[in-house]
Enzyme design. Structure first.
Site, PDB file in Angstrom:
ATOM      1  N   ARG A   1      -2.838  10.781  12.194  1.00 14.07           N
ATOM      2  CA  ARG A   1      -1.603  10.598  12.541  1.00 14.07           C
ATOM      3  C   ARG A   1      -0.635  11.749  12.346  1.00 14.07           C
ATOM      4  O   ARG A   1       0.170  11.907  13.139  1.00 14.07           O
ATOM      5  CB  ARG A   1      -0.968   9.622  11.529  1.00 14.07           C
ATOM      6  CG  ARG A   1       0.129   8.750  11.984  1.00 14.07           C
ATOM      7  CD  ARG A   1       0.275   7.603  11.093  1.00 14.07           C
ATOM      8  NE  ARG A   1      -0.513   6.457  11.297  1.00 14.07           N
ATOM      9  CZ  ARG A   1      -0.371   5.119  10.827  1.00 14.07           C
ATOM     10  NH1 ARG A   1       0.200   5.311   9.470  1.00 14.07           N
ATOM     11  NH2 ARG A   1      -1.059   4.273  11.222  1.00 14.07           N
TER      12      ARG A   1
ATOM     13  N   HIS B   1       7.387   6.864   8.507  1.00 19.91           N
ATOM     14  CA  HIS B   1       6.657   5.574   8.449  1.00 19.91           C
ATOM     15  C   HIS B   1       6.316   5.525   6.899  1.00 19.91           C
ATOM     16  O   HIS B   1       6.390   4.013   6.464  1.00 19.91           O
ATOM     17  CB  HIS B   1       5.312   5.601   9.201  1.00 19.91           C
ATOM     18  CG  HIS B   1       4.783   4.169   9.177  1.00 19.91           C
ATOM     19  ND1 HIS B   1       5.163   3.222   9.557  1.00 19.91           N
ATOM     20  CD2 HIS B   1       3.366   4.156   9.228  1.00 19.91           C
ATOM     21  CE1 HIS B   1       4.001   2.285   9.573  1.00 19.91           C
ATOM     22  NE2 HIS B   1       2.940   2.933   9.195  1.00 19.91           N
TER      23      HIS B   1
ATOM     24  N   ARG C   1      -2.009   9.673   5.139  1.00 15.60           N
ATOM     25  CA  ARG C   1      -2.789   8.570   5.003  1.00 15.60           C
ATOM     26  C   ARG C   1      -3.716   8.174   6.249  1.00 15.60           C
ATOM     27  O   ARG C   1      -3.028   8.076   7.284  1.00 15.60           O
ATOM     28  CB  ARG C   1      -1.910   7.618   4.489  1.00 15.60           C
ATOM     29  CG  ARG C   1      -2.319   5.870   4.165  1.00 15.60           C
ATOM     30  CD  ARG C   1      -1.470   4.917   3.963  1.00 15.60           C
ATOM     31  NE  ARG C   1      -0.365   4.825   4.789  1.00 15.60           N
ATOM     32  CZ  ARG C   1      -0.439   4.061   6.090  1.00 15.60           C
ATOM     33  NH1 ARG C   1      -1.622   3.291   6.014  1.00 15.60           N
ATOM     34  NH2 ARG C   1       0.544   3.923   6.777  1.00 15.60           N
TER      35      ARG C   1
ATOM     36  N   HIS D   1       5.094   7.944  11.765  1.00 16.49           N
ATOM     37  CA  HIS D   1       4.297   7.434  12.625  1.00 16.49           C
ATOM     38  C   HIS D   1       4.518   7.833  14.053  1.00 16.49           C
ATOM     39  O   HIS D   1       5.646   8.064  14.596  1.00 16.49           O
ATOM     40  CB  HIS D   1       4.509   5.845  12.740  1.00 16.49           C
ATOM     41  CG  HIS D   1       3.736   4.982  13.159  1.00 16.49           C
ATOM     42  ND1 HIS D   1       3.251   4.841  14.640  1.00 16.49           N
ATOM     43  CD2 HIS D   1       2.590   4.122  12.730  1.00 16.49           C
ATOM     44  CE1 HIS D   1       2.087   4.183  14.740  1.00 16.49           C
ATOM     45  NE2 HIS D   1       1.897   3.471  13.559  1.00 16.49           N
TER      46      HIS D   1
ATOM     47  N   GLU E   1      -9.041   2.342  14.583  1.00 16.70           N
ATOM     48  CA  GLU E   1      -7.608   3.213  14.718  1.00 16.70           C
ATOM     49  C   GLU E   1      -7.967   4.389  14.560  1.00 16.70           C
ATOM     50  O   GLU E   1      -9.179   4.964  14.218  1.00 16.70           O
ATOM     51  CB  GLU E   1      -6.812   2.715  13.540  1.00 16.70           C
ATOM     52  CG  GLU E   1      -6.298   1.155  13.962  1.00 16.70           C
ATOM     53  CD  GLU E   1      -5.266   0.563  12.961  1.00 16.70           C
ATOM     54  OE1 GLU E   1      -4.899   1.173  11.964  1.00 16.70           O
ATOM     55  OE2 GLU E   1      -4.514  -0.703  13.137  1.00 16.70           O
TER      56      GLU E   1
HETATM   57  C1  SIN Z   1       0.083   0.458  12.532  1.00 15.42           C
HETATM   58  O1  SIN Z   1       0.006  -0.639  12.958  1.00 15.42           O
HETATM   59  O2  SIN Z   1       0.191   1.512  13.555  1.00 15.42           O
HETATM   60  C2  SIN Z   1       0.405   0.860  11.150  1.00 15.42           C
HETATM   61  C3  SIN Z   1      -0.887   0.916  10.460  1.00 15.42           C
HETATM   62  C4  SIN Z   1      -0.466   1.628   9.288  1.00 15.42           C
HETATM   63  O3  SIN Z   1       0.336   2.101   8.770  1.00 15.42           O
HETATM   64  O4  SIN Z   1      -1.624   1.887   8.409  1.00 15.42           O
END
Ligand code: SIN
Length: 485
Positions: free
Chosen positions: A269, A329, A365, A222, A110
């Site tokens: 993010r 988020h 985060r 998010h 990610e």
């Molecule tokens: C996501 O699946 O994008 C959320 C994961 C997260 O908030 O760490």
């Protein structure tokens, strides 16, 4: 009756704590709605973990980089060093993470992770599967549809809590140790990805009791939620989609994120959210998530729930792209705790998961560190409580217990105004003037004859605005528009 443990909240942190508490202890878990109305249940992407001991340094480095080094380094170390042991404990007890073709754990990537280190269950249903697993593993009593409206605090000791039942009657419960695991603040914002149960009341109670909150200006948005519905709660399009190759594009299919950061879709993010927001503001162009690098089979197998949700909404996948925007988020800020998960200056009050702030996440985060935080810090809290054997004497609590009215007529309108106000003034891009106006309005709202729950929510919102005003320069998720990022 005095419980050994009172746990407020039934998400990953609360339920994992419950799972680890010895069976012979008297435990009560209070849950605001049904147990699955929590952010854990909605988590898609996965759980981050240091892959092995060699990966710990890299996981720490990625967490600090994403957090713009605003993090508490010791808390980051605790998280990463305990990560694999907590994950192994879940596996040993029967949780099934997805495996790759060779039968090994399937790690995915990610944003802002140097290597693939995210574990997932049932493709994109990690939160749901983890939550069900924890519920199945808990043998302690849960009461649903009750809302905590006060903590019984005197001289650094928490004697228990008071809650509303379904008929708004108030009940007092006493406990030797209290764990707050009530989650973040989603419903304070107009658009968010959170469960409607998450509204920041416990943070408000803490403020009222003089307990310190930390980093409340650090609110995470998010980057990719589905834009096509009118509900406040927006459908998340997991970060893992971008980790697996989905693109963020404008109407002309331009991958404009590279104009903002060398890592494009995989930048931290806060950077991605801000870039989308800024690009849309400057160009007025719609922004989409494009799956053109996916085969249909891959999409269906890897992201079965997202695929079927979008398909049900009429999207032809992977050919068609879907409109996205950022939404609130996650709260990096919360009730200040030490490295034992204990609330500062309290003897037997702990805060775990999103409601807490150890400083671990810093100013932003790192993706998928939150489920891990819930697992690691709940274990640490239970270990500490089992070591301390702290017991209250109920008769020592002599403070008057105040009874509060849950709702007032005026609440509904103010609640809506608050959500809009916070979305406009304290979201992705902020400026001093808007923050000041919002704070003034909240101070006015607080003078009204409000229901208890809205009053607490307003206290929490106020602390977000005050913290945002205190931090004059941009840092991570806290972006002040007058300054350049
Ligand atoms: C996501 O699946 O994008 C959320 C994961 C997260 O908030 O760490």
């Amino acid at each position: 009756m005095i419980y050994d443990y009172l746990i407020i909240g039934a998400g990953v942190a609360g339920l994992n704590a419950a799972r680890l508490i010895p069976k012979n202890k008297k435990v009560l878990i209070l849950c605001k709605k049904t147990p699955w109305e929590c952010n854990t249940f909605y988590a898609q992407g996965g759980v981050a973990t240091a892959v092995d001991s060699k990966d710990i340094q890299s996981h720490i480095k990625d967490t600090l980089t994403a957090g713009v080094n605003h993090n508490n380094v010791e808390a980051v170390k605790v998280l990463s060093e305990h990560s694999r042991e907590c994950i192994n404990d879940l596996i040993d007890n029967g949780l099934k993470f997805d495996l790759n073709k060779s039968g090994d754990l399937a790690f995915t990537k990610e944003a802002a992770h140097e290597i693939p280190r995210i574990l997932h269950c049932d493709g994109d249903a990690t939160g749901r599967m983890l939550h069900l697993f924890l519920l199945e593993q808990s043998y302690h009593q849960i009461i649903s549809n009750v809302v905590v409206n006060d903590l019984l605090i005197q001289d650094g000791i928490c004697y228990g809590a008071k809650y509303y039942d379904e008929d708004d009657n108030e009940t007092i419960v006493y406990a030797n140790n209290v764990l707050i695991a009530s989650g973040g603040i989603g419903s304070i914002y107009k658009y968010h990805t959170n469960s409607p149960a998450v509204a920041g009341e416990l943070q408000g109670i803490c403020l009222e009791k003089g307990i310190e909150l930390k980093d409340m200006e650090m609110m995470q948005f998010h980057p990719t939620v589905f834009k096509g519905t009118s509900f406040a709660r927006k459908t998340l399009l997991s970060e893992a989609l971008r980790g697996e190759g989905a693109w963020v594009v404008d109407e002309d299919n331009k991958r404009f994120l590279f104009d903002y950061h060398k890592d494009g879709e995989l930048a931290p993010r806060d950077v991605v959210s801000r870039s989308i927001f800024d690009y849309n503001e400057k160009t007025n162009k719609q922004i989409f998530l494009s799956f053109e690098t996916f085969s249909e089979e891959f999409f269906k197998n890897r992201f079965p729930n997202i695929h079927s949700n979008l398909h049900d909404l009429g999207y032809d996948l992977p050919a068609q792209r879907v409109p996205i925007s950022p939404a609130f988020h996650y709260a990096m800020g919360g009730v200040k705790i030490d490295l034992k998960s204990k609330v500062i200056n309290m003897k037997n009050l702990y805060a775990i998961g999103e409601v807490s702030c150890s400083g671990l996440h810093g100013a932003n985060r790192l993706a998928s560190n939150s489920l891990l935080e819930g697992l690691v810090f709940s274990k640490i809290a239970v270990d500490d409580i089992e070591k301390n054997h702290f017991k209250i004497n109920k008769d020592d609590f002599i403070k008057k217990i105040i009874s509060y009215k849950r709702n007032q007529k005026i609440d509904k309108k103010i609640k809506n105004d608050l959500r809009i106000l916070m979305w406009k003034s304290a979201s992705i891009s902020r400026n001093k003037a808007d923050l000041e106006v919002a704070l003034e309005k909240i101070n006015k709202f607080l003078k009204e004859n409000l229901g208890r729950l809205l009053f607490l929510r307003l206290l929490t919102a106020k602390s977000i605005l005050e913290s945002a005003l205190k931090r004059e320069n941009s840092l991570g998720a806290h972006y002040i528009k007058e300054n350049k990022c």
